[in-house]
Enzyme design. Structure first.
Site, short mmCIF file in Angstrom:
data_model
loop_
_atom_site.label_atom_id
_atom_site.label_comp_id
_atom_site.label_asym_id
_atom_site.label_seq_id
_atom_site.Cartn_x
_atom_site.Cartn_y
_atom_site.Cartn_z
N TYR A 1 -10.19 13.92 -3.81
CA TYR A 1 -9.37 13.62 -4.98
C TYR A 1 -8.76 14.90 -5.55
CZ TYR A 1 -8.33 11.34 -9.52
OH TYR A 1 -7.72 10.84 -10.65
N LYS B 1 -4.90 15.74 -5.84
CA LYS B 1 -4.27 15.88 -7.16
C LYS B 1 -3.66 17.28 -7.33
CE LYS B 1 -4.95 11.76 -8.89
NZ LYS B 1 -3.80 10.84 -9.04
N ASP C 1 0.85 -1.19 0.00
CA ASP C 1 0.00 0.00 0.00
C ASP C 1 0.89 1.25 0.00
OD1 ASP C 1 -1.76 2.04 0.54
OD2 ASP C 1 -2.67 1.10 2.31
N VAL C 2 0.80 2.04 -1.05
CA VAL C 2 1.65 3.24 -1.11
C VAL C 2 1.37 4.22 0.02
CG1 VAL C 2 2.10 3.13 -3.61
CG2 VAL C 2 0.13 4.44 -2.76
#
Ligand SMILES: NC(=O)c1ccc[n+]([C@@H]2O[C@H](COP(=O)([O-])OP(=O)(O)OC[C@H]3O[C@@H](n4cnc5c(N)ncnc54)[C@H](O)[C@@H]3O)[C@@H](O)[C@H]2O)c1
Length: 263
Positions: free
Chosen positions: A155, A159, A62-63
């Site tokens: 998100y 981002k 898992d990053v």
């Protein structure tokens, strides 16, 4: 000048390499001569992705976990003999609900996988690159990180953060010969987006009308942009967040409200 991009002798780590944009980029890097390590949370998908991409090896984790990130980078460096190229593609989408309907746990997870995961992997791989005074990193932002999309706060913030992290790391690591760039894709035909289309969350017709090139992107188009930025062809390019979006972010008109005559 080299007549084509050549990654012979380069060692590449690709996160999110078991699917979509990560997988296609891993495949292209391998085709262009790189030794590639896939890293992905989806352990079950990795062996088949290895076959499809021609990568040398895979590692699962898992990053968003500091331990997993450091282990996966160490495994890649061990297995490949070092890391010259990093493509940070691991990411998840969000639930498309406004903030007042968003749970803390879900918001946090979307933010952590996308931004924190990119940061953790970049820090671990970047430390090796600083020591060897050479490297290239490409992160994956999104058009959702360039402008606001309702229902996509976690998100979008992640981002946008990836864009800023990209520029910051480019400034911190430039003197070590490390370039750090990002691509900002628009809607790309990956499993993530196909699922949303199947569930009718997105209307492809609206996306096509809003996109100057009038279609969604293929994963190959993201892979080619990433490969360019990772390659020596971009040797003087760093700190850039490159929209790979068919003109989406250039488009400022009022969508279907405005009809222009082409003849
Ligand atoms: N597809 C699009 O339209 C689009 C647009 C803009 C940006 N992006 C970004 O591109 C990247 C790749 O997306 P995709 O469309 O190829 O999606 P995808 O779902 O096909 O692939 C993502 C991969 O990341 C892996 N992954 C997810 N969470 C992980 C974690 N915590 N640790 C390690 N691996 C993990 C998944 O298992 C999967 O293999 C993502 O960062 C996404 O946000 C995609």
């Amino acid at each position: 000048m080299t007549p084509a991009i050549d990654f012979s002798g380069r060692r590449a780590l690709v996160t999110g390499g078991a699917s979509g944009i990560g997988e296609m980029t891993a495949k292209l890097l391998a085709e262009l001569g790189a030794a590639v390590m896939l890293a992905d949370l989806n352990r079950d998908a990795l062996p088949a992705a290895l076959e499809r991409t021609g990568a040398a090896a895979w590692t699962a984790g898992d990053v968003a976990s500091e331990d997993d990130s450091e282990r996966m980078v160490a495994e890649a460096a061990d297995r490949l003999g070092g890391i010259d190229l990093l493509f940070n593609s691991a990411g998840i989408g969000d639930d498309l609900v406004p903030l007042h309907r968003q749970t803390t746990a879900r918001w946090r997870r979307v933010f952590d996988v996308n931004l924190w995961g990119t940061l953790l992997i970049s820090r671990a791989a970047g430390s090796l690159m600083v020591a060897q005074r050479r490297g290239a990193i490409v992160n994956v932002s999104s058009i959702v990180g360039l402008d606001a999309f309702p229902g996509r706060s976690a998100y979008g913030v992640a981002k946008a953060g990836i864009g800023h992290l990209t520029k910051t790391l480019a400034c911190e690591w430039g003197e070590y010969g490390i370039r750090v760039n990002a691509i900002a894709p628009a809607y790309t035909k990956t499993p993530m987006v196909k699922d949303l289309l199947d569930r009718k969350v997105f209307d492809p017709g609206i996306i096509e009308r809003r996109t100057p090139l009038a279609r969604m992107a293929e994963t190959e188009e993201m892979a080619k942009a990433a490969a360019f930025l990772l390659s020596d062809w971009a040797s003087y390019v760093t700190g850039v967040v490159l929209p790979v979006d068919g003109g989406w972010s250039a488009y400022g008109a009022a969508g279907d409200v405005v009809k222009i005559r082409h003849e």
